[in-house]
Write a protein that holds these residues in place. Sequence first.
Motif, PDB file in Angstrom:
ATOM      1  N   ARG A  64       0.843  -1.188   0.000  1.00  0.00           N
ATOM      2  CA  ARG A  64       0.000   0.000   0.000  1.00  0.00           C
ATOM      3  C   ARG A  64       0.882   1.242   0.000  1.00  0.00           C
ATOM      4  NH1 ARG A  64      -3.507  -1.256   5.213  1.00  0.00           N
ATOM      5  NH2 ARG A  64      -1.381  -1.745   5.864  1.00  0.00           N
ATOM      6  N   HIS A  97      -7.794   5.431  -5.199  1.00  0.00           N
ATOM      7  CA  HIS A  97      -8.044   3.993  -5.143  1.00  0.00           C
ATOM      8  C   HIS A  97      -8.923   3.610  -6.330  1.00  0.00           C
ATOM      9  CE1 HIS A  97      -6.442   3.640  -0.983  1.00  0.00           C
ATOM     10  NE2 HIS A  97      -6.862   4.895  -0.924  1.00  0.00           N
ATOM     11  N   PRO A 101     -12.553  -2.195  -1.395  1.00  0.00           N
ATOM     12  CA  PRO A 101     -12.263  -3.468  -0.720  1.00  0.00           C
ATOM     13  C   PRO A 101     -13.439  -4.422  -0.656  1.00  0.00           C
ATOM     14  CG  PRO A 101     -12.364  -1.650   0.862  1.00  0.00           C
ATOM     15  CD  PRO A 101     -12.382  -1.038  -0.503  1.00  0.00           C
ATOM     16  N   SER A 102     -14.675  -3.921  -0.774  1.00  0.00           N
ATOM     17  CA  SER A 102     -15.841  -4.795  -0.647  1.00  0.00           C
ATOM     18  C   SER A 102     -15.909  -5.838  -1.760  1.00  0.00           C
ATOM     19  CB  SER A 102     -17.128  -3.965  -0.643  1.00  0.00           C
ATOM     20  OG  SER A 102     -17.278  -3.269  -1.863  1.00  0.00           O
ATOM     21  N   ASP A 105     -14.861  -9.252  -0.510  1.00  0.00           N
ATOM     22  CA  ASP A 105     -15.514  -9.849   0.661  1.00  0.00           C
ATOM     23  C   ASP A 105     -15.787 -11.348   0.492  1.00  0.00           C
ATOM     24  OD1 ASP A 105     -15.394  -7.557   2.132  1.00  0.00           O
ATOM     25  OD2 ASP A 105     -17.480  -6.961   1.797  1.00  0.00           O
ATOM     26  N   ARG A 108     -12.507 -13.113   1.120  1.00  0.00           N
ATOM     27  CA  ARG A 108     -12.146 -13.082   2.538  1.00  0.00           C
ATOM     28  C   ARG A 108     -12.842 -14.200   3.298  1.00  0.00           C
ATOM     29  NH1 ARG A 108     -12.555  -7.531   1.349  1.00  0.00           N
ATOM     30  NH2 ARG A 108     -10.572  -6.447   1.698  1.00  0.00           N
ATOM     31  N   ASP A 125      -4.255  -8.408   4.592  1.00  0.00           N
ATOM     32  CA  ASP A 125      -5.397  -7.769   3.931  1.00  0.00           C
ATOM     33  C   ASP A 125      -5.025  -6.331   3.604  1.00  0.00           C
ATOM     34  OD1 ASP A 125      -7.834  -6.688   3.125  1.00  0.00           O
ATOM     35  OD2 ASP A 125      -8.984  -7.891   4.556  1.00  0.00           O
ATOM     36  N   LYS A 126      -4.856  -6.039   2.304  1.00  0.00           N
ATOM     37  CA  LYS A 126      -4.496  -4.697   1.857  1.00  0.00           C
ATOM     38  C   LYS A 126      -5.722  -3.874   1.470  1.00  0.00           C
ATOM     39  CE  LYS A 126      -0.089  -6.226  -0.152  1.00  0.00           C
ATOM     40  NZ  LYS A 126       0.717  -6.277  -1.403  1.00  0.00           N
ATOM     41  N   GLY A 127      -6.884  -4.408   1.699  1.00  0.00           N
ATOM     42  CA  GLY A 127      -8.096  -3.712   1.304  1.00  0.00           C
ATOM     43  C   GLY A 127      -8.494  -4.071  -0.107  1.00  0.00           C
ATOM     44  N   THR A 128      -7.696  -3.665  -1.078  1.00  0.00           N
ATOM     45  CA  THR A 128      -7.975  -3.979  -2.480  1.00  0.00           C
ATOM     46  C   THR A 128      -7.201  -5.199  -2.957  1.00  0.00           C
ATOM     47  OG1 THR A 128      -6.316  -2.340  -3.119  1.00  0.00           O
ATOM     48  CG2 THR A 128      -8.620  -1.633  -3.119  1.00  0.00           C
TER      49      THR A 128
END
Length: 252
Positions: A64, A97, A101-102, A105, A108, A125-128
């Motif tokens: 990130r 961005h 990140p959703s 899901d 995850r 977990d980097k979000g994206t």
Amino acid sequence: MFPAMTMPPMLDPARHALFLDFDGTLVELQDDPQAVRVATEDLDRLIELQSRLNNAFAVLSGRRIADLDRFLSPLRFAAAGVHGLERREAAGAETVHLAGPSMLDPVREALRMPLAAEPGLRLEDKGTALVVHYRGRPELKVMADRVADEAVRGVADLSVMRGHDIVEIHIAGMDKGRALASFMTQDPFRERVPVYLGDDTTDEFAFAEVARLGGIGVKVGPGESVASHRLAAVDSVHRWLALEPDADGGAN
């Protein structure tokens, strides 16, 4: 057939644009990714080099951008993070961005139980992007590959990339090569010759784009690559960055 690789020519700040990977290129790989450090003298050299390049300098990483900022402070720089899913077009600009990140899901949730069952696998977990680490446990590579492939099954628009002791899942349609190409369309990178240094399989996208643009790709460390040049290790990178061009402008 991969080309024979040679020592890269010296960097010419008057006409080159410099793009650097981070882990395995500017810093040694560590079992704990948060334990890396940039030596003060190396950081000072990067700050000076960025100025000499007239800011045609960017870091392209799977990290990130916020993490890159922490490791490279007080250097302020253009960057592509998470293989281009985060973008900062210039030093001091806002980080953009390109995905939320959703979207990850379902993955995850699919990773939760397999990773809980094997403590040797660790999720970042980097979000994206989601990264399954098995550094220090090479015997878990097959399991990490299988867990990641099963987690993305049936989920559209995702990409699985394999690197040094990791398997990374992120939104498809972006890589370091596309990020580099985007930078090269705008000042201060435009009309310069791109030079890219990287060590991993994820850097091959950037090496291919640099070759397309007539630039210089530098593979750091061993392994096959489409890059045209090679440096042996991280310390070789920093020695090369310290070289001065000849009076006539030096390298091609």
